[in-house]
Design a protein around this motif. Structure first.
Motif, PDB file in Angstrom:
ATOM      1  N   GLU A 155       0.844  -1.221  -0.151  1.00  0.00           N
ATOM      2  CA  GLU A 155       0.022  -0.008  -0.027  1.00  0.00           C
ATOM      3  C   GLU A 155       0.709   1.201  -0.083  1.00  0.00           C
ATOM      4  OE1 GLU A 155      -1.857   0.956   3.565  1.00  0.00           O
ATOM      5  OE2 GLU A 155      -0.828  -0.813   4.726  1.00  0.00           O
ATOM      6  N   SER A 156       0.320   2.484   0.130  1.00  0.00           N
ATOM      7  CA  SER A 156       1.013   3.762   0.108  1.00  0.00           C
ATOM      8  C   SER A 156       2.050   3.961   0.990  1.00  0.00           C
ATOM      9  CB  SER A 156      -0.160   4.770  -0.026  1.00  0.00           C
ATOM     10  OG  SER A 156      -0.947   4.994   1.156  1.00  0.00           O
TER      11      SER A 156
ATOM     12  N   TYR B   8      10.862   3.236  -0.586  1.00  0.00           N
ATOM     13  CA  TYR B   8      10.593   2.525   0.647  1.00  0.00           C
ATOM     14  C   TYR B   8      11.541   1.512   1.185  1.00  0.00           C
ATOM     15  CZ  TYR B   8       5.763   4.055  -0.717  1.00  0.00           C
ATOM     16  OH  TYR B   8       4.524   4.568  -1.077  1.00  0.00           O
TER      17      TYR B   8
ATOM     18  N   THR C 259     -11.989   8.374   0.134  1.00  0.00           N
ATOM     19  CA  THR C 259     -10.610   8.297  -0.205  1.00  0.00           C
ATOM     20  C   THR C 259     -10.048   9.563   0.207  1.00  0.00           C
ATOM     21  OG1 THR C 259     -10.674   7.008  -2.354  1.00  0.00           O
ATOM     22  CG2 THR C 259      -8.597   8.009  -1.697  1.00  0.00           C
TER      23      THR C 259
ATOM     24  N   LEU D   5       1.433   5.647 -10.151  1.00  0.00           N
ATOM     25  CA  LEU D   5       0.646   4.178 -10.049  1.00  0.00           C
ATOM     26  C   LEU D   5       0.752   3.366 -11.497  1.00  0.00           C
ATOM     27  CD1 LEU D   5      -2.660   5.081  -8.007  1.00  0.00           C
ATOM     28  CD2 LEU D   5      -0.683   4.186  -7.115  1.00  0.00           C
TER      29      LEU D   5
ATOM     30  N   SER E 299      -4.584  -1.587  -1.722  1.00  0.00           N
ATOM     31  CA  SER E 299      -4.695  -0.307  -1.849  1.00  0.00           C
ATOM     32  C   SER E 299      -3.825   0.414  -3.106  1.00  0.00           C
ATOM     33  CB  SER E 299      -4.198   0.338  -0.422  1.00  0.00           C
ATOM     34  OG  SER E 299      -4.669   1.615  -0.353  1.00  0.00           O
ATOM     35  N   ASP E 300      -2.889   1.155  -2.935  1.00  0.00           N
ATOM     36  CA  ASP E 300      -2.153   1.628  -3.952  1.00  0.00           C
ATOM     37  C   ASP E 300      -1.457   0.269  -4.849  1.00  0.00           C
ATOM     38  OD1 ASP E 300      -2.364   4.472  -3.371  1.00  0.00           O
ATOM     39  OD2 ASP E 300      -0.396   4.852  -3.653  1.00  0.00           O
TER      40      ASP E 300
ATOM     41  N   ARG F  98       5.810  12.978  -6.713  1.00  0.00           N
ATOM     42  CA  ARG F  98       5.400  12.021  -7.732  1.00  0.00           C
ATOM     43  C   ARG F  98       4.584  12.563  -8.839  1.00  0.00           C
ATOM     44  NH1 ARG F  98       3.131   7.970  -2.687  1.00  0.00           N
ATOM     45  NH2 ARG F  98       5.253   7.235  -2.381  1.00  0.00           N
TER      46      ARG F  98
ATOM     47  N   TRP G   7      -2.257  12.644  -3.862  1.00  0.00           N
ATOM     48  CA  TRP G   7      -3.758  12.475  -3.639  1.00  0.00           C
ATOM     49  C   TRP G   7      -4.723  13.722  -3.572  1.00  0.00           C
ATOM     50  CZ3 TRP G   7      -6.708   8.463  -4.988  1.00  0.00           C
ATOM     51  CH2 TRP G   7      -5.908   7.131  -5.342  1.00  0.00           C
TER      52      TRP G   7
ATOM     53  N   TRP H 163       2.718  11.016  -0.526  1.00  0.00           N
ATOM     54  CA  TRP H 163       1.371  10.298  -0.641  1.00  0.00           C
ATOM     55  C   TRP H 163       0.189  11.301  -0.518  1.00  0.00           C
ATOM     56  CZ3 TRP H 163      -1.878   9.406   3.863  1.00  0.00           C
ATOM     57  CH2 TRP H 163      -2.887   8.829   3.653  1.00  0.00           C
TER      58      TRP H 163
END
Length: 267
Positions: free
Chosen positions: A36-37, A67, A141, A82, A108-109, A77, A180, A176
């Protein structure tokens, strides 16, 4: 089963941190887990190992750029981050490890990335499972991200995430929430071409109480894929059904892969 951690070069000076779970005689394609994110290899907890044992398949878990110990990502980003993770970096990693046949399992992501990957890689993907994937930014979201931003400032969430992301924690969180909340990102998010290209069996899972996505995400993803997609809304589950309902999700995925004849040496 044998568990091995490694760093894998994937081109352009990028290395990804990888964990491999391997059997002496695997019984199907490699299960590839996409986090996930704010996730990581470690934050999948025991779920990949449990599913690998239940299916007899090898497993691959990895940290995306930015990460864990993986190479830094470029920030901010881009709006298509994605999709790029799915159609560019995922195949590069599989090629570097000489892995051919896979089952993509994304949360999720990571679920959204898995959709792009399945659409891009064709017959290489033997099956697809998403949990809490999103193909647009709905009101839940955005509200969930707003709430998490408050909690990040006012609770110990930052410290807890720092156990996994170290000095990158603030950069990851801001990357993140910034993308979004970007209206340009929200307007440009379009997975239709990837969904239409998916031909493998697909199971689209979401918790009925998911605080980050409306249930319509499941139906819309399945409609975009077509007849090969199954919809699953799990009762009493939120955004992380694999951690909240581990036994049920492991059984669902295992039965799905068996029913679609994805596993070998079936009785």
């Amino acid at each position: 089963m044998h568990v091995r951690d490694m760093m894998v070069p994937v081109g352009d000076g990028v290395e990804l941190e990888v964990r491999r779970i391997q059997h002496e005689q695997p019984k199907g394609p490699v299960l590839v887990f996409l986090h996930e994110s704010l996730g990581s290899i470690a934050l999948w907890r025991k779920f990949p190992e449990t599913l690998a044992k239940a299916t007899g398949c090898d497993a691959l878990i990895y940290n995306r750029q930015g990460y864990g110990r993986s190479s830094d990502e470029e920030l901010p980003r881009p709006h298509d981050y994605l999709e790029v993770a799915g159609h560019q970096w995922l195949p590069r990693l599989l090629d570097a490890l000489e892995i051919r046949d896979v089952v993509l399992i994304g949360h999720s992501d990571g679920g959204s990335i898995a959709l792009a990957g399945a659409g891009a890689m064709g017959r290489r993907v033997k099956a697809l499972v998403t949990m809490a994937a999103h193909i647009y930014a709905d009101h839940l979201t955005l509200a969930g991200i707003e709430e998490m931003a408050v909690r990040y400032r006012e609770t110990d969430i930052r410290e807890r995430l720092a156990r996994y992301h170290g000095p990158r924690t603030d950069d990851l969180f801001n990357a993140w929430q910034t993308v979004w909340r970007d209206e340009g990102f929200q307007a440009s998010m379009d997975f239709s071409r990837w969904l239409a290209a998916i031909k493998c069996p697909a199971m689209i899972i979401q918790g009925e109480n998911d605080e980050y996505g409306v249930p319509e995400q499941v139906a819309d993803i399945a409609t975009g894929i077509g007849a090969s997609a199954r919809e699953v809304l799990l009762e009493d589950a939120g955004h992380s059904p694999h951690l909240e309902k581990t036994d049920q999700v492991v059984a669902l995925i295992s039965d799905f892969l068996r029913s679609e004849m994805v596993l070998r040496n079936q009785n």
